[in-house]
Write an enzyme that holds these catalytic residues in place. Structure first.
Site, short mmCIF file in Angstrom:
data_model
loop_
_atom_site.label_atom_id
_atom_site.label_comp_id
_atom_site.label_asym_id
_atom_site.label_seq_id
_atom_site.Cartn_x
_atom_site.Cartn_y
_atom_site.Cartn_z
N GLU A 1 0.62 -1.15 0.03
CA GLU A 1 0.04 0.09 0.03
C GLU A 1 0.75 1.26 -0.25
O GLU A 1 1.66 1.20 0.92
CB GLU A 1 -0.81 -0.03 1.10
CG GLU A 1 -1.92 -1.27 1.33
CD GLU A 1 -2.27 -1.74 2.70
OE1 GLU A 1 -2.12 -0.90 3.49
OE2 GLU A 1 -3.18 -2.51 2.70
N LEU B 1 -5.93 -1.85 -1.39
CA LEU B 1 -5.66 -1.66 0.28
C LEU B 1 -6.39 -2.93 0.93
O LEU B 1 -7.36 -2.74 1.27
CB LEU B 1 -6.50 -0.27 0.91
CG LEU B 1 -6.04 0.03 2.16
CD1 LEU B 1 -6.46 1.33 2.46
CD2 LEU B 1 -6.59 -0.77 3.10
N ALA B 2 -5.64 -4.02 0.90
CA ALA B 2 -6.25 -5.17 1.56
C ALA B 2 -4.99 -6.15 1.79
O ALA B 2 -4.32 -6.66 1.18
CB ALA B 2 -7.25 -5.93 0.58
N GLU B 3 -4.73 -6.30 3.18
CA GLU B 3 -3.60 -7.17 3.76
C GLU B 3 -3.74 -8.62 3.18
O GLU B 3 -2.60 -8.97 2.69
CB GLU B 3 -3.15 -7.04 4.92
CG GLU B 3 -2.79 -5.54 5.38
CD GLU B 3 -3.66 -4.36 5.41
OE1 GLU B 3 -4.86 -4.61 5.66
OE2 GLU B 3 -3.64 -3.27 5.44
N GLN C 1 1.64 -2.22 5.66
CA GLN C 1 2.06 -0.92 6.01
C GLN C 1 2.33 -0.68 7.66
O GLN C 1 3.19 0.00 8.11
CB GLN C 1 0.93 -0.02 5.76
CG GLN C 1 1.11 1.36 5.64
CD GLN C 1 0.12 2.06 4.73
OE1 GLN C 1 -1.15 1.96 5.30
NE2 GLN C 1 0.62 2.67 3.66
N PHE C 2 1.72 -1.43 8.40
CA PHE C 2 2.20 -1.48 9.87
C PHE C 2 1.89 -3.04 10.33
O PHE C 2 0.87 -3.60 10.01
CB PHE C 2 1.22 -0.64 10.82
CG PHE C 2 1.35 0.90 10.60
CD1 PHE C 2 2.44 1.52 11.28
CD2 PHE C 2 0.87 1.60 9.42
CE1 PHE C 2 2.68 2.73 11.09
CE2 PHE C 2 1.16 2.97 9.34
CZ PHE C 2 1.97 3.46 10.25
N PHE D 1 -1.41 -4.50 11.69
CA PHE D 1 -2.50 -4.91 10.49
C PHE D 1 -2.32 -6.50 10.19
O PHE D 1 -3.26 -6.79 9.33
CB PHE D 1 -2.55 -4.12 9.30
CG PHE D 1 -2.57 -2.60 9.54
CD1 PHE D 1 -2.68 -1.96 10.72
CD2 PHE D 1 -2.00 -1.68 8.27
CE1 PHE D 1 -2.64 -0.61 10.80
CE2 PHE D 1 -2.06 -0.46 8.57
CZ PHE D 1 -2.41 0.21 9.75
N HIS E 1 -1.00 0.32 15.65
CA HIS E 1 0.14 0.70 14.75
C HIS E 1 1.47 0.50 15.49
O HIS E 1 2.67 0.52 14.85
CB HIS E 1 0.09 2.17 14.51
CG HIS E 1 -0.87 2.49 13.48
ND1 HIS E 1 -2.18 2.43 13.63
CD2 HIS E 1 -0.74 3.11 12.30
CE1 HIS E 1 -2.94 2.75 12.51
NE2 HIS E 1 -2.09 3.35 11.58
#
Lengths: 370, 325
Positions: free
Chosen positions: B29, B58-60, B82-83, B86, B129
């Site tokens: 992302e 946007l989908a892990e 991204q973090f 997640f 996060h």
């Protein structure tokens, strides 16, 4: 901007309009008659016989697998009878270079794609050799987690696209699988990258016991593809010609660079969810069963081919005999595989065995040498 | 040699591997035009093109599945989550799928995927996060888990991770991204996975730590030196598999040990280290092995994080208990 009354966008009417457009696509009806001549793929006589032979083989494989399971000679097994058109006719539209990511009921497709039957039996028994993909066969072992194969398909398809391959990634799930987040993430990723993928939902009406109508408010599963920008179609999943054409066309679009498609096949599994204790009489009536049995893919295709002078009782008996022999030989070969050991498993976990596993290997090697 | 922050060293490692191996793909992302929310992929799309460095929806879980599929087509994917908070969204792809590729295929297929992800507390993020969730992945057989603590280590370890033919989870502590610079070679180099590093030698006590806690431990060691304690600090660097040899050698030398982790006590890598020590070196021990960890609560609201996170003072206090036992 203010709209006049009556010209306002009507989301309810819009929904109904979209849903009504999803008519079930059919070519061959229950009586074995062509009802949609313009869509007829006009397969050659040889191809029609081959497709029928594969469906009959697969039905016999299902019957034998169930009885082998009951005798304790097979392990995990998810029955396939009733889904032959959805499984075999969709596979028949594929090429060897296409990549299949199956769900656990989709063993027939990967066998027809090149997985030796004896390996499929070993997979059922939980032997790791069963999962070993032969060189040049483009498949994964059946996926157990519902929907996980959908996101992986987006990746295989993107990889094929990047490699410039003229091939597609094809995956299967069921009506229940279409409720998973991974279902949507998979079709959405493939759509966003415009990757060559075909997502097939075999809507066999029940996710174990939960009926289709409890899965979603959507009137078709096919329409879910629209949200991700995929050309989507609902087909009669008991009609081999309709399934074949829908898959063939999706494949054509994919290799032409037009991106992925979603196909919903309306079908039925006659047997239980799996052989591990599911009892369909708890959630289905025999009336429903017999209603679907009248739509049987093999029955209608038999009528069609017999009418054309391409099929006979003798021909079918021949295919059945051959299937039984092949199954017998495959079981025999599976029986010859050495017993699976914990040390085998430790060996295959990593490219290089870490220190903790080296120690544990010694312990289990000793246990297993006794 | 250039002076680099850890984030620069990470970008540099990605650049080296994108250059060296055309099968390396970097995606996630906001990693393209934006260069990643922490700029870890700064300039890479421009340099290597959208085919090699690209944004995903946007989908892990989708990113995880995409990585597996690309690996099956012979690529060497380096996705970014991204973090790491997640990670729950992609747990099946990581632990249920990636880690089992060899198992499920009877050893016939492998997945050389390196999942990079920032984690760690102390920078006042919103919820989910900052959590230290490395224990989740470290407990999954089939995965390697790497946590660098310096720019030099980050580059060498990331290159090794990408070249590894099995999946690696590579966790980058947020607080270390820009906290200091050090000399980092501009050329490619590797640091072996599964090898700890003695960051400071000592005779009286061994401190085992990883990530940001290495620096808190070094601070503590310096303070203790003023009280005439000679403290060894071992940076685990790879937390799965552990470098048991280095851990045991250190304990056999010092006879006393503490283990420091930013994660909660119940969420532990530290517990594994303590177990290995008691199983293998109990006769070398002069004192019980103690842990310095966060308390067993959910990661706190930012206003409480300064106290919640273990720091050098906590480490000194625990070290003294062991030293004076």
């Amino acid at each position: 901007m203010a709209s006049k009354k009556g010209q306002q966008f009507d989301p309810v009417a819009n929904l109904h309009e979209i849903e009504e457009k999803f008519e079930m696509f059919q070519i061959l009806n229950e009586e074995g008659e062509i009802v949609n001549e313009s869509a007829n793929p006009n397969l050659s006589d040889e191809e029609l016989v081959e497709l029928m032979s594969r469906m009959v083989f697969t039905r016999i494989l299902d019957q034998r697998s169930i009885s082998l399971n009951r005798q304790g000679r097979l392990g995990f097994y998810a029955p396939t009878a009733g889904q032959e058109a959805s499984q075999i006719a969709s596979h028949y539209a594929l090429e060897k270079e296409d990549y299949i990511l199956p769900g656990y009921r989709d063993v027939p497709q990967i066998v027809w794609h090149g997985l030796p039957l004896w390996k499929a039996f070993l997979w059922s028994r939980g032997h790791f050799v069963g999962g070993q993909v032969p060189e040049g066969v483009n498949i994964l072992a059946p996926q157990i987690i519902i929907g996980a194969q959908y996101v992986q398909t987006a990746g295989v398809a993107l990889g094929m696209q990047k490699r410039g391959k003229k091939a597609v990634a094809v995956t299967y799930t069921g009506d229940g699988g279409s409720s998973q987040g991974d279902f949507y993430e998979g079709i959405n990723f493939a759509g966003a990258f415009k990757s060559p993928a075909i997502f097939i939902v075999q809507n066999n009406q029940y996710a174990i016991s939960t009926p289709r109508e409890l899965q979603t408010a959507a009137s078709t599963i096919a329409q879910k593809g629209i949200a991700a920008g995929l050309p989507s179609i609902q087909v009669d999943g008991m009609d081999p010609l309709a399934v074949y054409v829908a898959t063939r066309d999706a494949r054509k679009r994919a290799v032409a660079g037009e991106g992925p498609s979603l196909i919903e096949t309306i079908c039925y599994r006659y047997g239980p969810h799996t052989m591990a204790g599911d009892d369909p009489t708890r959630y289905r009536t025999s009336d429903t069963d017999s209603k679907w049995e009248k739509k049987d893919p093999i029955v209608r295709f038999r009528k069609y081919l017999t009418e054309k002078g391409l099929w006979s009782e003798e021909k079918e008996a021949e295919v059945i005999e051959k299937a039984k022999e092949e199954i017998k030989a495959a079981i025999k070969k599976a029986d010859e595989a050495p017993k699976q050991k914990v040390t085998d498993l430790i060996n295959i976990m990593n490219e290089e065995m870490p220190a903790n596993l080296k120690e544990q290997y010694e312990i289990y090697a000793q246990k297993e040498s006794k | 040699m250039a002076q680099m922050t850890m984030i620069q060293a990470i970008t540099d490692a990605l650049r080296c591997e994108l250059k060296d191996d055309e099968n390396v793909l970097v995606f996630g992302e906001d990693v393209g035009v934006n260069g990643g929310v922490f700029r870890a992929t700064e300039g890479l799309q421009k340099e290597f093109g959208e085919d090699r460095v690209f944004d995903t929806p946007l989908a892990e879980s989708g990113i995880g599945g995409l990585s597996i599929g690309l690996a099956l087509q012979g690529y060497r994917p380096v996705p970014e989550i991204q973090f790491f908070g997640f990670v729950y969204e992609v747990m099946d792809s990581i632990s249920g799928q990636l880690a089992r590729m060899r198992y499920r295929s009877g050893g016939s297929l492998n997945a050389p995927v390196t999942i990079r992800s920032p984690f760690g507390g102390g920078v006042h993020t919103p919820e989910m996060h900052s959590d230290s969730l490395e224990g989740l992945v470290a407990s999954q057989p089939g995965l390697k888990v790497v946590v660098p603590s310096t720019p030099y280590d980050a580059k060498g370890l990331l290159i090794s991770s990408i070249r590894d033919n099995d999946p690696v989870v590579f966790l980058e502590h947020l607080k270390l991204y820009r906290s200091f610079r050090e000399e980092v070679p501009e050329e490619s180099y590797t640091i072996p996975l599964g090898k700890a590093d003695v960051k400071r030698e000592g005779k009286d006590l061994s401190i085992f730590a990883y990530g940001a806690m290495v620096h808190e431990s070094l601070k503590a060691a310096e303070a203790l030196e003023k009280e005439n304690y000679s403290v060894e600090v071992v940076d685990l660097r790879t937390i799965q598999p552990l470098d048991i040899e280095t851990i045991i050698a250190s304990v056999e030398k010092t006879g006393r040990a503490i283990v420091v982790q930013e994660a909660q006590k119940q969420a532990g890598i530290a517990a594994n280290v303590v177990s290995e020590i008691t199983e293998r070196a109990i006769l070398s021990l002069e004192a019980p092995v103690l842990r310095v960890t966060a308390p067993d609560t959910v990661y706190p609201f930012p206003q409480a994080e300064a106290v919640w996170l273990p720091n050098s003072k906590d480490i000194i206090a625990t070290a003294k208990k062991v030293l004076e036992f």
